[in-house]
Design a protein around this motif. Sequence first.
Motif, PDB file in Angstrom:
ATOM      1  N   LEU A   1       0.835  -1.205   0.000  1.00 17.73           N
ATOM      2  CA  LEU A   1       0.000   0.000   0.000  1.00 17.73           C
ATOM      3  C   LEU A   1       0.867   1.252   0.000  1.00 17.73           C
ATOM      4  N   SER A   2       1.948   1.234   0.790  1.00 18.14           N
ATOM      5  CA  SER A   2       2.862   2.374   0.831  1.00 18.14           C
ATOM      6  C   SER A   2       3.529   2.600  -0.519  1.00 18.14           C
ATOM      7  N   CYS A   3       3.977   1.496  -1.147  1.00 19.40           N
ATOM      8  CA  CYS A   3       4.606   1.613  -2.470  1.00 19.40           C
ATOM      9  C   CYS A   3       3.633   2.149  -3.509  1.00 19.40           C
ATOM     10  N   LYS A   4       2.376   1.712  -3.405  1.00 22.37           N
ATOM     11  CA  LYS A   4       1.366   2.158  -4.371  1.00 22.37           C
ATOM     12  C   LYS A   4       1.057   3.648  -4.179  1.00 22.37           C
ATOM     13  N   ILE A   5       0.964   4.086  -2.927  1.00 23.24           N
ATOM     14  CA  ILE A   5       0.662   5.494  -2.651  1.00 23.24           C
ATOM     15  C   ILE A   5       1.824   6.391  -3.089  1.00 23.24           C
TER      16      ILE A   5
ATOM     17  N   ALA B   1      10.844   0.503  -8.913  1.00 23.51           N
ATOM     18  CA  ALA B   1      12.051  -0.282  -8.659  1.00 23.51           C
ATOM     19  C   ALA B   1      12.012  -1.514  -9.546  1.00 23.51           C
ATOM     20  N   PRO B   2      12.353  -1.364 -10.828  1.00 24.18           N
ATOM     21  CA  PRO B   2      12.237  -2.496 -11.775  1.00 24.18           C
ATOM     22  C   PRO B   2      13.099  -3.696 -11.402  1.00 24.18           C
ATOM     23  N   GLU B   3      14.301  -3.455 -10.846  1.00 20.86           N
ATOM     24  CA  GLU B   3      15.164  -4.572 -10.460  1.00 20.86           C
ATOM     25  C   GLU B   3      14.540  -5.368  -9.318  1.00 20.86           C
ATOM     26  N   LEU B   4      14.017  -4.644  -8.315  1.00 19.10           N
ATOM     27  CA  LEU B   4      13.352  -5.309  -7.192  1.00 19.10           C
ATOM     28  C   LEU B   4      12.093  -6.029  -7.653  1.00 19.10           C
TER      29      LEU B   4
ATOM     30  N   GLY C   1       3.130 -11.651  -3.789  1.00 22.71           N
ATOM     31  CA  GLY C   1       2.165 -11.141  -4.768  1.00 22.71           C
ATOM     32  C   GLY C   1       1.628  -9.777  -4.381  1.00 22.71           C
ATOM     33  N   MET C   2       1.393  -9.565  -3.090  1.00 22.50           N
ATOM     34  CA  MET C   2       0.953  -8.252  -2.619  1.00 22.50           C
ATOM     35  C   MET C   2       2.015  -7.182  -2.889  1.00 22.50           C
ATOM     36  N   LEU C   3       3.274  -7.519  -2.592  1.00 24.29           N
ATOM     37  CA  LEU C   3       4.365  -6.569  -2.832  1.00 24.29           C
ATOM     38  C   LEU C   3       4.498  -6.251  -4.318  1.00 24.29           C
ATOM     39  N   LEU C   4       4.313  -7.256  -5.154  1.00 26.09           N
ATOM     40  CA  LEU C   4       4.379  -7.018  -6.593  1.00 26.09           C
ATOM     41  C   LEU C   4       3.285  -6.072  -7.057  1.00 26.09           C
ATOM     42  N   TYR C   5       2.105  -6.191  -6.467  1.00 26.87           N
ATOM     43  CA  TYR C   5       1.020  -5.267  -6.818  1.00 26.87           C
ATOM     44  C   TYR C   5       1.405  -3.835  -6.454  1.00 26.87           C
ATOM     45  N   GLY C   6       2.064  -3.665  -5.306  1.00 28.14           N
ATOM     46  CA  GLY C   6       2.467  -2.325  -4.896  1.00 28.14           C
ATOM     47  C   GLY C   6       3.479  -1.699  -5.838  1.00 28.14           C
TER      48      GLY C   6
ATOM     49  N   LEU D   1      -3.907  -7.920  -8.450  1.00 30.04           N
ATOM     50  CA  LEU D   1      -4.973  -7.196  -7.763  1.00 30.04           C
ATOM     51  C   LEU D   1      -5.821  -8.144  -6.920  1.00 30.04           C
ATOM     52  N   CYS D   2      -6.045  -9.346  -7.396  1.00 32.19           N
ATOM     53  CA  CYS D   2      -6.814 -10.335  -6.625  1.00 32.19           C
ATOM     54  C   CYS D   2      -6.077 -10.719  -5.341  1.00 32.19           C
ATOM     55  N   LEU D   3      -4.751 -10.896  -5.427  1.00 28.38           N
ATOM     56  CA  LEU D   3      -3.974 -11.224  -4.233  1.00 28.38           C
ATOM     57  C   LEU D   3      -4.002 -10.078  -3.234  1.00 28.38           C
ATOM     58  N   PHE D   4      -3.831  -8.853  -3.725  1.00 31.98           N
ATOM     59  CA  PHE D   4      -3.821  -7.689  -2.853  1.00 31.98           C
ATOM     60  C   PHE D   4      -5.217  -7.421  -2.269  1.00 31.98           C
ATOM     61  N   GLY D   5      -6.241  -7.657  -3.078  1.00 29.61           N
ATOM     62  CA  GLY D   5      -7.603  -7.334  -2.646  1.00 29.61           C
ATOM     63  C   GLY D   5      -8.286  -8.414  -1.838  1.00 29.61           C
ATOM     64  N   PHE D   6      -7.613  -9.556  -1.615  1.00 24.93           N
ATOM     65  CA  PHE D   6      -8.236 -10.656  -0.870  1.00 24.93           C
ATOM     66  C   PHE D   6      -8.684 -10.241   0.532  1.00 24.93           C
ATOM     67  N   PRO D   7      -7.870  -9.471   1.307  1.00 26.72           N
ATOM     68  CA  PRO D   7      -8.355  -9.029   2.628  1.00 26.72           C
ATOM     69  C   PRO D   7      -9.628  -8.191   2.545  1.00 26.72           C
TER      70      PRO D   7
END
Length: 204
Positions: A15-19, A24-27, A72-77, A91-97
């Motif tokens: 969420l922080s990365c998305k905001i 960070a393409p390498e990461l 998967g959540m980190l990748l979405y961010g 998005l499905c992995l991140f939105g599961f909660p």
Amino acid sequence: MITITILSLCFLAALSCKIKKVKAPELQLLLWYIHLIFGGLSLLCLFLMLNNYGFKGTQTERVFFTLYTGSGMLLYGLAKPDTDARYAYLLCLFGFPFMLLLGILLPPLRTLSLVVAITLLSDSDFHRYEIDNDYALQTKTTGILSAYPVYSLVEDKYMFFEKLTTDVVSPHAAPRFVKMAKKGEDSVRIQVNNNVDTVVALQQ
């Protein structure tokens, strides 16, 4: 609570990365490799579980599933908004909660959502009582889903795997004491509390 802790940290980091719109393409590439590795291990775990096998250790499968979902959540961010299938998958992995929370708020889905949340997020309590170098008796308690532990026979298999035979005894009580004694090479006598005394066959 290790599962909830890891997933919460991954969710907040994503969420922080998305905001902040972190780039960070390498990461991101490294995370994709990690995600695919744990995805493959998770699929292998499911296949093994369907055949009453598993990786050695009481929480190994849960660790693989947790790291798969968390990566998967980190990748979405880190991913750029897009309309392709890969972004929808993340998005499905991140939105599961959020889906679980929505299900809990809706009365028709509340019970089902609670059961799913407890099953997926609650760490079970495991105890193992060694029989010999190849066999052990395992108790598994899953929070409020089961009033009594499930008793399984664990057999050491190959290098990284073990076979589980569930419900070998049904004492319907928490084990205050467990006593085991091998009878020859192909069976073991199991005594649980004062109300269970049974002999279980050991496959040779």
